[in-house]
Every structure is written in structure tokens, then in C-alpha cells.
Design a protein around this motif. Sequence first.
Motif, PDB file in Angstrom:
ATOM      1  N   ARG A 514       0.869  -1.163   0.000  1.00 16.82           N
ATOM      2  CA  ARG A 514       0.000   0.000   0.000  1.00 16.82           C
ATOM      3  C   ARG A 514       0.908   1.216   0.000  1.00 16.82           C
ATOM      4  NH1 ARG A 514      -2.429  -3.791  -0.728  1.00 16.82           N
ATOM      5  NH2 ARG A 514      -4.220  -4.634   0.377  1.00 16.82           N
ATOM      6  N   GLY A 515       0.490   2.260  -0.633  1.00 18.55           N
ATOM      7  CA  GLY A 515       1.316   3.457  -0.613  1.00 18.55           C
ATOM      8  C   GLY A 515       0.625   4.601  -1.300  1.00 18.55           C
ATOM      9  N   TRP A 516       1.292   5.709  -1.335  1.00 20.31           N
ATOM     10  CA  TRP A 516       0.812   6.847  -2.090  1.00 20.31           C
ATOM     11  C   TRP A 516       1.225   6.679  -3.547  1.00 20.31           C
ATOM     12  CZ3 TRP A 516       2.697   8.392   2.872  1.00 20.31           C
ATOM     13  CH2 TRP A 516       1.766   9.048   3.681  1.00 20.31           C
ATOM     14  N   ALA A 517       0.290   6.803  -4.440  1.00 21.80           N
ATOM     15  CA  ALA A 517       0.590   6.767  -5.875  1.00 21.80           C
ATOM     16  C   ALA A 517       0.455   8.173  -6.416  1.00 21.80           C
ATOM     17  CB  ALA A 517      -0.353   5.804  -6.599  1.00 21.80           C
ATOM     18  N   PHE A 518       1.574   8.804  -6.648  1.00 18.39           N
ATOM     19  CA  PHE A 518       1.597  10.172  -7.162  1.00 18.39           C
ATOM     20  C   PHE A 518       1.860  10.150  -8.662  1.00 18.39           C
ATOM     21  CE2 PHE A 518       3.088  10.965  -2.706  1.00 18.39           C
ATOM     22  CZ  PHE A 518       1.979  11.691  -2.298  1.00 18.39           C
ATOM     23  N   MET A 519       1.029  10.825  -9.428  1.00 19.52           N
ATOM     24  CA  MET A 519       1.256  10.920 -10.868  1.00 19.52           C
ATOM     25  C   MET A 519       2.474  11.783 -11.148  1.00 19.52           C
ATOM     26  SD  MET A 519      -2.571  11.391 -12.486  1.00 19.52           S
ATOM     27  CE  MET A 519      -1.864  11.791 -14.096  1.00 19.52           C
ATOM     28  N   TRP A 520       3.363  11.273 -11.955  1.00 17.69           N
ATOM     29  CA  TRP A 520       4.462  12.050 -12.512  1.00 17.69           C
ATOM     30  C   TRP A 520       4.238  12.066 -14.021  1.00 17.69           C
ATOM     31  CZ3 TRP A 520       9.946  11.169 -10.022  1.00 17.69           C
ATOM     32  CH2 TRP A 520       9.892  11.518  -8.664  1.00 17.69           C
ATOM     33  N   HIS A 521       4.156  13.239 -14.611  1.00 21.17           N
ATOM     34  CA  HIS A 521       3.682  13.298 -15.996  1.00 21.17           C
ATOM     35  C   HIS A 521       4.019  14.630 -16.634  1.00 21.17           C
ATOM     36  CE1 HIS A 521       0.249  16.013 -14.961  1.00 21.17           C
ATOM     37  NE2 HIS A 521       0.428  15.460 -13.785  1.00 21.17           N
ATOM     38  N   SER A 522       3.828  14.683 -17.937  1.00 23.87           N
ATOM     39  CA  SER A 522       3.946  15.946 -18.657  1.00 23.87           C
ATOM     40  C   SER A 522       2.752  16.828 -18.319  1.00 23.87           C
ATOM     41  CB  SER A 522       3.993  15.703 -20.167  1.00 23.87           C
ATOM     42  OG  SER A 522       3.872  16.935 -20.861  1.00 23.87           O
ATOM     43  N   HIS A 523       3.012  18.105 -18.138  1.00 26.80           N
ATOM     44  CA  HIS A 523       1.931  19.052 -17.879  1.00 26.80           C
ATOM     45  C   HIS A 523       1.348  19.624 -19.167  1.00 26.80           C
ATOM     46  CE1 HIS A 523       1.020  20.864 -13.664  1.00 26.80           C
ATOM     47  NE2 HIS A 523       0.519  19.655 -13.838  1.00 26.80           N
ATOM     48  N   ASN A 524       1.848  19.182 -20.315  1.00 28.30           N
ATOM     49  CA  ASN A 524       1.122  19.411 -21.571  1.00 28.30           C
ATOM     50  C   ASN A 524       0.121  18.265 -21.694  1.00 28.30           C
ATOM     51  OD1 ASN A 524       2.635  21.671 -22.219  1.00 28.30           O
ATOM     52  ND2 ASN A 524       4.151  20.502 -23.363  1.00 28.30           N
ATOM     53  N   ASN A 532      -4.144  10.536 -28.860  1.00 27.31           N
ATOM     54  CA  ASN A 532      -5.184  11.349 -28.229  1.00 27.31           C
ATOM     55  C   ASN A 532      -6.111  10.561 -27.315  1.00 27.31           C
ATOM     56  OD1 ASN A 532      -4.340  13.816 -29.355  1.00 27.31           O
ATOM     57  ND2 ASN A 532      -5.432  13.370 -31.254  1.00 27.31           N
ATOM     58  N   VAL A 533      -5.711   9.358 -26.910  1.00 25.04           N
ATOM     59  CA  VAL A 533      -6.505   8.564 -25.974  1.00 25.04           C
ATOM     60  C   VAL A 533      -5.766   8.514 -24.639  1.00 25.04           C
ATOM     61  CG1 VAL A 533      -7.475   6.297 -25.475  1.00 25.04           C
ATOM     62  CG2 VAL A 533      -7.566   7.207 -27.799  1.00 25.04           C
ATOM     63  N   PHE A 534      -6.468   8.869 -23.567  1.00 25.59           N
ATOM     64  CA  PHE A 534      -5.917   8.826 -22.215  1.00 25.59           C
ATOM     65  C   PHE A 534      -6.322   7.508 -21.548  1.00 25.59           C
ATOM     66  CE2 PHE A 534      -6.531   9.353 -17.665  1.00 25.59           C
ATOM     67  CZ  PHE A 534      -5.325   9.910 -17.271  1.00 25.59           C
ATOM     68  N   PRO A 535      -5.454   6.883 -20.727  1.00 21.35           N
ATOM     69  CA  PRO A 535      -4.113   7.314 -20.351  1.00 21.35           C
ATOM     70  C   PRO A 535      -3.070   6.755 -21.296  1.00 21.35           C
ATOM     71  CG  PRO A 535      -4.749   5.439 -19.019  1.00 21.35           C
ATOM     72  CD  PRO A 535      -5.920   5.739 -19.925  1.00 21.35           C
ATOM     73  N   GLY A 536      -1.976   7.450 -21.417  1.00 21.74           N
ATOM     74  CA  GLY A 536      -0.892   7.010 -22.277  1.00 21.74           C
ATOM     75  C   GLY A 536       0.259   7.978 -22.177  1.00 21.74           C
ATOM     76  N   GLY A 537       1.150   7.900 -23.136  1.00 23.69           N
ATOM     77  CA  GLY A 537       2.202   8.886 -23.284  1.00 23.69           C
ATOM     78  C   GLY A 537       3.109   9.056 -22.092  1.00 23.69           C
ATOM     79  N   MET A 538       3.398  10.334 -21.786  1.00 19.28           N
ATOM     80  CA  MET A 538       4.373  10.707 -20.772  1.00 19.28           C
ATOM     81  C   MET A 538       3.713  10.735 -19.394  1.00 19.28           C
ATOM     82  SD  MET A 538       6.269  13.679 -22.934  1.00 19.28           S
ATOM     83  CE  MET A 538       7.525  13.285 -24.172  1.00 19.28           C
ATOM     84  N   LEU A 539       3.434   9.553 -18.868  1.00 20.59           N
ATOM     85  CA  LEU A 539       2.727   9.421 -17.598  1.00 20.59           C
ATOM     86  C   LEU A 539       3.273   8.214 -16.862  1.00 20.59           C
ATOM     87  CD1 LEU A 539       0.385   9.865 -15.566  1.00 20.59           C
ATOM     88  CD2 LEU A 539      -1.073   8.587 -17.145  1.00 20.59           C
ATOM     89  N   MET A 540       3.650   8.413 -15.623  1.00 23.87           N
ATOM     90  CA  MET A 540       4.105   7.325 -14.769  1.00 23.87           C
ATOM     91  C   MET A 540       3.580   7.590 -13.372  1.00 23.87           C
ATOM     92  SD  MET A 540       8.134   8.321 -14.248  1.00 23.87           S
ATOM     93  CE  MET A 540       8.466   9.474 -15.566  1.00 23.87           C
ATOM     94  N   MET A 541       3.850   6.690 -12.439  1.00 24.53           N
ATOM     95  CA  MET A 541       3.445   6.858 -11.053  1.00 24.53           C
ATOM     96  C   MET A 541       4.666   6.734 -10.158  1.00 24.53           C
ATOM     97  SD  MET A 541       0.194   7.176 -11.667  1.00 24.53           S
ATOM     98  CE  MET A 541      -0.486   7.236 -10.008  1.00 24.53           C
TER      99      MET A 541
END
Length: 555
Positions: A514-524, A532-541
Motif C-alpha cells: 500500500r502506498g501513495w501513488a503520485f502521478m508524474w507526468h507531462s503538464h502538456n 489522443n486517448v488517455f491514459p498514455g504517453g508521458m505518464l508514470m506513477m
Amino acid sequence: MKKAISKSVRFLAAMALVMWLAAAAFGAAPGITGPTFNLTAQPAFLNQPDGESVYSWGYGCNGAPTGFAPTLPNQTCPTMQVPGPTLIVTEGQTVTVVLTNGLPTAVGNTSILFPGFAVTATGGVTGLLTNEAAPGGTVTYTFTASSPGTHAYYSGTQGDLQIEMGLYGAVIVLPSTIPANCNSGYHTLNTTARTAHGETDFRLAHAANDHPGSCYDREYLFQWAEMDTRIHRQALAQVTALTGCTAGAVGCSLNVQTEPYHPAYFLINGRSMPDLMDPNFAGEYPHQPYNANPHMHLGELTLVRTIGQGRWQHPFHEHANHVRILARDGNLELSGSATNVTYTSGLTGDAGATGRGLAGLLMFNTDTTPGESFDGIFYFTGRGLNWDPYGHHPGDTADPLASLSCTPDVNGYNSGATGAINFMEWCQDHNKPVQVNPFGDVAAGGPATLPDPNVFTNGPWYGGTPYLGPDATLRAAMPACVGNPYGIAPGNPANAGCTTLSPANLQLNPADERGWAFMWHSHNEREITTNNVFPGGMLMMMLVDSREFVIDESM
């Protein structure tokens, strides 16, 4: 076709999230060691999360490398990968890179630039920016690893096309000496806690630089780039049409239109989300060996190594805290003042070290500028949340972890209990309820009332309450079953009305994580999509794990 791709992306993304929570994979900063590297440039196809396979070019190993660092299972160095192999060297070493051009003849020459280093190029043919390797030929680059930190390398030949096609990578220069304070204080205690909980230290070094303010406890490398598939399709069509042409002959060259530029894929370490959360060296990505799946524990300093390898600026937003910039392109950002600053953990007996003060910004969005790298420090402690992040209270006699003590050090942390689950807990918040009207086992009086747990549910992926404890999911709406996951049978009379299921009636979170899952991602925002379909691209946790969960970065 668009509808089919959209459904495929949604399905694959959802399944990947479920699989990630069921069997998490992690990363570090894997690469190959030198100081001599034999590389080749070759074509291959890159797999994408929507099922596409995109024709690309990349650097890879020409023969077995000298070695790998850190040591991970299933390590390979294919003859083509994107990004290229991370080259790991030590400050002061003489680095030699021999490049062989294995690209199709019609592509023409290729090369490598090593910005920030004084490079001597021998062999090959003279190019605009450096010596180049002709089709089938070689060129040798030599330089001294003069500045510790993270650096980019990339093609110096027709960069608008060759870098877009995937010819880029990273150089990590490790400091020749590690400041003494990086092996004392909290850093030593974090190392001791890792050992106590069965974790392995996968750091390349204990400091990013020679500076006493550059110590770290965990590290990750992220290379950001985008991909316009029209360019890749056009390159493949022209290469195919010119198969068998003679190098240098009239017409034996590409004329790929690289503008206008409309990328559809946005990559971190050569993969898009959710693929980037799969293990390093996973077999389904034979030419994309590196993942982007950061984990850490409370109280650790995480070194974030980042390079902008594409054409566009991608604002990198690291949720949960700012990032202190240490250096750009290996150049430390220091105060102009000659006044020394003491770097110390504040623990008794930690004398610390002195040096010119760090002057790098604390950034809410870090900037992944094309061609530029940065080293930064991210940390998260849970300090000052005003509630117990583990969700325990001493009145809960059914929970063996509820009786944990918290003895503050001079900075307020439970740093003396390196073998305890709540090592580095902020003791001022110990045993504080989190909710006024809780769904969990904390009775009352907390600073907040959380929404219904089902509101925190993204499909079958349980968003959860902000507990770090191992039975967090169970506390969503019913009492936790005694002994889950502590080994006591759920049939115990004390378990009346308890549940082992999450609100979605699927036990998707691992029993010990269990833990905190913080999105780390592009702010564009468009860049966290695939076609153009979410989620994808420059996104991690970034997952901040409790000590119950062993972070195994061998995956």
C-alpha cells in the motif's frame, strides 16, 4: 480504425494498471560500463501500447559490452535500442566510443555528438558537426569524463530526422570521490533499513556529484521524446524503395519531410504509459529495454536524472513535492558566495560537510528542454500531514502494528528504529486519526472526512485512502480482518463483519503493498495520451511504499 485503436488503448491501459498493481516492476538507472564502448546504429520496430509497431533507428551494442550496472536479471544490450545504451563511466576516465553505421545505405552517414565534453573524432568522413560513419563504416570518439552527472548523446547528422527516428541516449558520469557525509546520518540509516527489510542497494553511486549536497538514496533516469509516425512511415517507404542502391550514388538518399510536426506518441525511455511500467528488459519490448516506474520509501532522497531528447519542451510535473535542481548538463548550480554551507542530517554524531551552497531552483514543474539534462533531488517524508500515515492507533488490539512506538530524533523522525515498519515516521503525527467520520479503524477526531471509498475508485484500480499500511484497502468500508496479511485465519471470531475485498470486489492490490501513488507526468495534457486517448504517453506513477513492501529494483 480510430474507434478500434481507442478501444484497444483503453483496454490495454486498464489491464496494464491492474497487472502493475498485482505484480509491480521497478527501475533504477541501468546501463553498460566502459570506458570503451562499441556501438552500432541499426533499424528495428518499436512496440506501442495501441498495438502499433513503428519503424525506427537506434544505437545498440556491437558485441557484448564490458559490463552492466547495476546488476539486474535478464540484462541485454541489443544491436538496436531506443534510447541507446546508457553509458556509465567515472569522472576522469578517458572514454572511447567506436560507432559502426549499420543503417540502410540510403540513410547515408550517421554520427554521435557528446555535448559538454571536449571530443576528439578519428576515422570516418568529415561532417558538418563531427566526423561521421559512412554506411558500413566506423568512426571513433574519445573524450575525458570531465563533469559528474547526467549528459545526453545524440546524432550529429541530419538531426531533425535521425534524432526523431531514435538515435539518442544518455551518459552518466559518476563522481570520482563520494563526499563523506553521503555515508553518514540519514543516508546510512536508510541503507541500514533497506538491508533490514531485505532490499538491495541499486544506486550507481551515493552522490550525484562531488558536492556534499548531492547525496541520494535512490535514483531513476528518464529520457523524454516524442514521435511523429508520418515521418517514420515515410522513412520506411523511401528506404524500402531504395534497397540495393549504391552509397553516394545520385538518388541514393532520403528526402523525408520533417515538417510540419505532429507527434502521436510521447515517450519516456522509449515507451509510453502503460508499457513503461513493465519491467526493465521485458521480452515484449526487445528494442525498448528501459522502463520508467519509480518507487521510494518515506524519508529517502531520490535522484531524478532527466534528459529532453525530442524537439519539444515537456514540463515534467512530479506530484507530492518540488524537485531541487542540482545540476544542468553536469554543471552544478552553486551560490556565487564563497561562504560555506554545512550539510548535515542533524543526527547526533553527524558532523556533516561544508561546501558552497546549492543555488538550484525548487521547481514545481521541471523543464525537459530539448538537448538538455538535469539532476534533481525529490523527497517525501509525510511530515506535517497532521494524521498518522499508517492509519494505526493504540486502541486497535487486533492490529499487531498498532502498538508501534515512535521516538523522535532531533528532527522529529523515528530514525532510531531502522528495522521497524514505521522507520522515518514523523512522530508528531503518530497515532493521530485521519478522519472525523472514518470508514477505517481510526475512531474519530481527525482533520478530514474522506469521500465514500467508491469515489476513490478508477474502474477496478483502487485509489484508496491515504494510508500506507498493508491493510489499507480493507479499511475502505469494513473492519480489517485480523491476521490479513499477518497469517491468522479470516474465520477468527474477531473478524465478524470484516472483508478481504476492495470496493470493486476485486483484490487487486498486492496483500503486502500500500502506498501513495503520485502521478508524474507531462503538464502538456495532450502528451499523457496515445493517439489522443488517455491514459498514455508521458505518464508514470511515483509510488511511496511502506516498509512492509520490499522495493525490488532488479525488475
